[in-house]
Scaffold this motif. Structure first.
Motif, PDB file in Angstrom:
ATOM      1  N   THR A 124     -34.313 -45.285  36.267  1.00 34.50           N
ATOM      2  CA  THR A 124     -33.140 -45.324  37.139  1.00 34.50           C
ATOM      3  C   THR A 124     -32.556 -46.730  37.168  1.00 34.50           C
ATOM      4  N   TYR A 149     -33.324 -37.352  42.486  1.00 42.61           N
ATOM      5  CA  TYR A 149     -32.822 -38.713  42.323  1.00 42.61           C
ATOM      6  C   TYR A 149     -31.686 -38.977  43.307  1.00 42.61           C
ATOM      7  N   GLY A 153     -26.938 -42.852  42.104  1.00 41.03           N
ATOM      8  CA  GLY A 153     -27.583 -43.600  41.033  1.00 41.03           C
ATOM      9  C   GLY A 153     -27.323 -43.018  39.658  1.00 41.03           C
ATOM     10  N   VAL A 155     -29.429 -42.318  35.724  1.00 42.06           N
ATOM     11  CA  VAL A 155     -30.708 -42.226  35.031  1.00 42.06           C
ATOM     12  C   VAL A 155     -30.481 -42.482  33.546  1.00 42.06           C
ATOM     13  N   VAL A 181     -26.245 -39.344  38.148  1.00 34.65           N
ATOM     14  CA  VAL A 181     -27.039 -38.270  38.755  1.00 34.65           C
ATOM     15  C   VAL A 181     -26.146 -37.168  39.311  1.00 34.65           C
TER      16      VAL A 181
END
Length: 185
Positions: A124, A149, A153, A155, A181
Motif C-alpha cells: 500500500t 484496504y 489508498g 495498492v 482501492v
C-alpha cells in the motif's frame, strides 16, 4: 587525416556504448522459466495468506495472456470500471494477479505446472504491512484473498512464484502500477 581518425574512434565508441546499453537494458522474457531459480528477498514481517477458491459463480479473470485487455488498468482508466473488474492485471512466468476494487479482493492465478504456487504480494501507499496471497490450488486455477484496504489508498501488486516446501519466493517477478482501492482513476 587526423580528423578521420577522430571520427572513426567516435563512431566506434558510440556503437560500443549503444550495444552495451541494449545488452544491459533488455528485459527478461517473463513467459519463460529461469534456468536456475533466483530467490526473492522479502521484507521482514510480510504476512503470507493462503488464498481460497473463488466463490461459485464468481466472474473470474482469464488466465489467458491475450484475453486481459478488458481487465487491464489502461482499459479501466478510459471508463468507470464495473464492480467485478479486475484491475492492475500483472503476470510473470507461472503467476498472474490482479485486484478487484469491489470487496478488495486479490486474485492469484497459477499458470504453470511446475510444483510451485502463484504468489501475489500487495503493498500500500499508506504504510500498511505487506501481505502475499498464495495460490496452492494448482495449475490453471485462481485463488482469492479478501482484504479490507483504506478506500483513499492505493495498492501495488508484485507477482512471482512460491515454493511451499521451502517457504521461499522466486523470480521472475513483475510489479503493477499503483491501483486505486476505490477503482476510480
Amino acid at each position: 587525416m587526423r580528423e578521420n581518425w577522430r571520427i572513426k574512434v567516435s563512431v566506434a565508441a558510440g556503437v560500443s556504448a549503444l550495444a552495451l546499453s541494449a545488452l544491459m537494458t533488455a528485459p527478461a522474457v517473463a513467459d519463460e522459466a529461469a534456468d536456475s531459480l533466483q530467490e526473492v528477498q522479502m521484507p521482514a514481517g510480510v504476512k503470507i495468506v493462503e488464498g481460497l477458491a473463488p466463490v461459485a459463480g464468481a466472474d473470474a479473470p482469464s488466465l489467458e495472456p491475450e484475453a486481459d485487455a478488458p481487465f487491464s488498468a489502461a482499459a479501466a482508466a478510459k471508463a468507470a470500471p464495473a464492480a467485478n473488474t479486475c484491475l492492475g492485471s500483472t503476470a510473470a512466468y507461472g503467476s498472474k494477479g490482479c485486484f478487484q476494487h469491489n470487496g478488495d479482493i486479490v486474485w492469484a492465478g497459477d499458470t504453470q505446472k511446475d510444483g510451485m504456487s502463484a504468489a501475489v504480494g500487495v503493498y500500500t501507499d499508506y504504510g500498511r504491512a505487506a501481505e502475499v496471497c498464495i495460490n496452492k490450488l494448482g495449475v490453471n486455477t485462481w485463488a482469492t484473498c479478501n482484504k479490507d484496504y483504506r478506500e483513499t489508498g492505493n495498492v501495488r501488486l508484485r507477482v512471482f512464484r512460491y515454493d511451499g516446501d521451502t517457504g521461499k519466493f522466486y523470480q521472475p517477478e513483475t510489479w503493477s502500477g499503483w491501483i486505486p482501492v476505490d477503482g476510480k482513476y
